[in-house]
Design an enzyme around this catalytic site. Structure first.
Site, short mmCIF file in Angstrom:
data_model
loop_
_atom_site.label_atom_id
_atom_site.label_comp_id
_atom_site.label_asym_id
_atom_site.label_seq_id
_atom_site.Cartn_x
_atom_site.Cartn_y
_atom_site.Cartn_z
N ASP A 44 6.29 0.63 -6.05
CA ASP A 44 5.50 0.85 -4.85
C ASP A 44 4.29 -0.08 -4.85
O ASP A 44 4.36 -1.19 -5.37
CB ASP A 44 5.05 2.32 -4.80
CG ASP A 44 4.98 2.88 -3.39
OD1 ASP A 44 4.10 2.42 -2.65
OD2 ASP A 44 5.77 3.77 -3.04
N HIS A 78 -0.46 4.16 -1.17
CA HIS A 78 0.86 4.77 -0.96
C HIS A 78 1.51 5.18 -2.28
O HIS A 78 2.00 6.31 -2.42
CB HIS A 78 1.76 3.79 -0.21
CG HIS A 78 3.06 4.38 0.22
ND1 HIS A 78 4.20 4.31 -0.56
CD2 HIS A 78 3.42 5.03 1.34
CE1 HIS A 78 5.20 4.89 0.08
NE2 HIS A 78 4.76 5.34 1.23
N ASN A 173 11.89 5.78 8.87
CA ASN A 173 11.10 6.61 9.77
C ASN A 173 11.12 6.16 11.23
O ASN A 173 10.25 6.56 12.00
CB ASN A 173 9.63 6.61 9.32
CG ASN A 173 9.44 7.06 7.89
OD1 ASN A 173 10.22 7.84 7.37
ND2 ASN A 173 8.38 6.57 7.27
N SER A 236 9.13 8.97 2.97
CA SER A 236 8.59 8.59 1.67
C SER A 236 8.25 9.82 0.85
O SER A 236 8.58 9.92 -0.34
CB SER A 236 7.32 7.74 1.85
OG SER A 236 7.62 6.43 2.22
#
Length: 421
Positions: A44, A78, A173, A236
């Site tokens: 990430d 994130h 998404n 996520s």
């Protein structure tokens, strides 16, 4: 059922907002497993190891996006959020404040693959590095629509699977079809549900969805916000929760292969009041307590999901006892059964001819089947061809803000909840 509505006994505002801990009855789940001895790689934007809810949980790791930099530097926040949902341990007296992950005793290996521009360039190498470090689970809370079969990314996923690693990724998404890398063979493709356990309207759907998990209005740790926390929505977050469930299972059942761990997750999932719909919810909503306690046969080592072909891997098979195999497979089973019926009472010569015919038909059918994966990716969503599409922005960020937040301060929300990366 292990998805309950029992209230959380906590006076901490951040903890109170963690509704997934309530529906999963986390306190009861932790009596069986907390993820001890398992390492989850978070590929990430980095993971802030100094966040009070993650201290002691984060291993050194590596930064592939910026040579010489540290993976604990997470300017986006994130990756820190995903790590907190997996292995956060809270803070303060009795650890009653802050974010608790679903596998609070698992370790996090931060593998930074995001320089803010071209994550697709770095994550395949990051995945291979994580595998070589001996992780048991890899969390991929991002999309890369270019990671189609045969690419560097697809080969990295196949490498992880060949080395007995559970790979978990979000479906996307933007309301389209299942994105890569979630659409790659063998990957646990995760969609999101809200606190009423209903499908999130922005989640991608279609062939290849594997499991659903909480992903709407999720409170997680977050660097660069005034409070150190945020509330967002996205697949996520759901991906992180499924990675945590995989960690719980790998700790509880260390003798099971990655495929058999996935088998436990899909066989214990349930639609929980939703209409059965594999293209929206896959096998259903993942249930950690049930997955650990339900009497489920090990099943084939390859597990229920097809894997990318290689010289050393099996193709995989349906989950043991699964009645939701493809129409093609169902047709073959029915045809084989009918052939067996025809053999009853016929002469030896006719029987031989029928057997030869059936064998020829099956061999020909197998030759034409190919190695199809769990689904096909669609066009890139908001935010470009790779990364965390539709990321919610937090305009009141305060770089370098000390932790924890002042008493009584609510998690940063930043306007109407958008789609999380």
């Amino acid at each position: 059922m292990l998805l309950t509505s029992a209230p959380l006994a906590s006076a901490d505002e951040v903890r109170d907002k963690q509704w997934p801990l309530t529906v999963y009855d986390a306190e009861d789940v932790w009596k069986t497993s907390q993820g001890e001895g398992v390492t989850v790689a978070v590929v990430d934007s980095g993971v802030d190891a100094s966040h009070p809810d993650l201290t002691g949980q984060v291993l050194p790791g590596k930064d592939f996006s910026t040579p010489g930099s540290q993976p604990h530097n997470d300017p986006d926040g994130h990756g820190t959020g995903m790590a907190s949902l997996i292995a956060g341990h809270g803070h303060g007296p009795g650890r009653a404040s802050g974010v608790m992950g679903l596998a609070p005793k698992a370790k996090i290996l931060p593998v930074k693959a995001d320089d803010g521009k071209a994550m697709s360039e770095y994550w395949p190498e990051a995945v291979r590095y994580a595998v070589d470090q001996g992780v048991e689970v890899i969390n991929l809370s991002f999309v890369d629509t270019g990671a189609t079969p045969g690419t560097r990314g697809a080969k990295a996923i196949a490498y992880a699977q060949a080395n007995d690693v559970v790979v978990v990724a979000g479906v996307g998404n933007d309301g389209g079809t299942v994105h890569y890398p979630a659409a790659l063979p063998g990957v646990v493709a995760v969609t999101a549900v809200d606190k009423n356990l209903k499908p999130w309207s922005n989640a991608n759907t279609g062939k290849g969805v594997t499991l659903a998990a909480p992903g709407v209005d999720i409170t997680s740790a977050r660097t660069k916000t005034r409070s150190g926390y945020s509330i967002v929505s996205g697949t996520s977050d759901a991906t992180a929760y499924v990675s945590a469930i995989a960690a719980l299972l790998r700790s509880k059942f260390p003798d099971l292969t990655a495929g058999q761990i996935i088998n436990r997750m899909v066989k214990s999932a349930d639609y929980l009041g939703n209409a059965p719909d594999k293209e929206t919810l896959g096998y259903g909503i993942a249930r950690p307590g049930t997955a650990m306690r339900m009497d489920i046969p090990k099943g084939p080592k390859e597990g229920p999901l097809a894997k990318a072909p290689s010289g050393t891997e099996s193709k995989g098979a349906p989950a043991e006892g699964d009645d939701s195999s493809s129409k093609e497979s169902a047709g073959k089973k029915k045809k084989s059964s009918s052939s067996s019926g025809l053999l009853i009472g016929v002469g030896i010569g006719v029987a031989v001819l029928i057997v030869v015919g059936v064998i020829f038909a099956v061999l020909r059918s197998r030759g034409n089947r190919g190695n199809g994966g769990p689904g096909n990716g669609g066009p890139g969503g908001p935010g470009g061809p790779s990364g965390y599409p539709g990321q919610q922005q937090y305009p009141n960020a305060a770089p370098g803000q000390a932790y924890p937040a002042p008493p009584g301060q609510a998690p940063q929300q930043g306007g109407p909840y958008g789609q999380q990366r």
